[in-house]
Design a protein around this motif. Sequence first.
Motif, short mmCIF file in Angstrom:
data_model
loop_
_atom_site.label_atom_id
_atom_site.label_comp_id
_atom_site.label_asym_id
_atom_site.label_seq_id
_atom_site.Cartn_x
_atom_site.Cartn_y
_atom_site.Cartn_z
N LYS A 1 6.85 -38.76 -24.53
CA LYS A 1 7.63 -39.52 -23.95
C LYS A 1 7.19 -39.63 -22.32
CE LYS A 1 12.47 -40.10 -21.99
NZ LYS A 1 13.85 -39.61 -21.95
N GLU B 1 11.01 -39.57 -29.88
CA GLU B 1 12.26 -38.70 -30.01
C GLU B 1 11.57 -37.50 -30.79
OE1 GLU B 1 16.55 -38.64 -31.88
OE2 GLU B 1 15.27 -40.45 -32.13
N SER C 1 15.89 -43.75 -25.60
CA SER C 1 15.87 -42.53 -26.27
C SER C 1 17.09 -41.47 -25.74
CB SER C 1 14.63 -41.82 -25.58
OG SER C 1 14.62 -41.88 -24.32
#
Length: 252
Positions: free
Chosen positions: A188, A182, A39
């Motif tokens: 995340k 993303e 990422s």
Amino acid sequence: MSSLDLLLMPEAWASLLTLTVMEIVLGIDNIVFISVLTSRLPADEARHARQVGLALALVFRIALLLVLSWIIGLTAPLFEVFGHPVSWRDVILLAGGLFLIYKATHEIHKGVEGDDHAETGPVRAGFAAIIAQIVVIDMVFSVDSIITAIGMAEHVEVMIIAVVIAIGVMYAASGTIARFIERHPTTKMLALAFLLMIGIALVADGIGFHIPRGYIYTAMAFSALVELLNVAAQGRRKKAQAQKGATTTGPY
């Protein structure tokens, strides 16, 4: 037994289906880890890193299947610690689990402290470091995956086909998962929490305390569902606010 005979065996097809599903489920760990690691790279570099990572996962798994006798030997006790027999598999899982715990904790710290800008060095150096980390964790996941597969299928050909199909599915899903992470930064942190939990499970396995994977994947699925509902709710709120703003600022 010839390949044609194998194709005509219903039990071979049943084991192929079961093993493929299991490999895909076990591959979730790999996809999440690779998606989180890549990422930080530009889009082209991230895609290339995912391709390399999954290609290496495929190579490792097939290579391990071709040395089944050696893999089976990894479960043989090497020594005992407080009466608990320790094998090479335990050592590998313990080391891999500790690595995952360290990596997830490190990334969580970066996210909480907001020091993402501290990343320095050229992209190529970052790419090489990420590939090296993917190689390490690929090896750990491959050993765990193949040892599990050995108990579910009798024929190496079936195992290899299942692994190839599973990696293909993982490759198809990896881009979507990476783009989702993303676009939605909160996911995340959830992915890192998953990796932390998986690392703890690997360490527990390494010291002889097995946590059923069904519990782990059920918790992951439930958490992911809650996060998806949260993302959907946030999207609707933003859309409503945008429409309200457009109405308020519009001409009278």
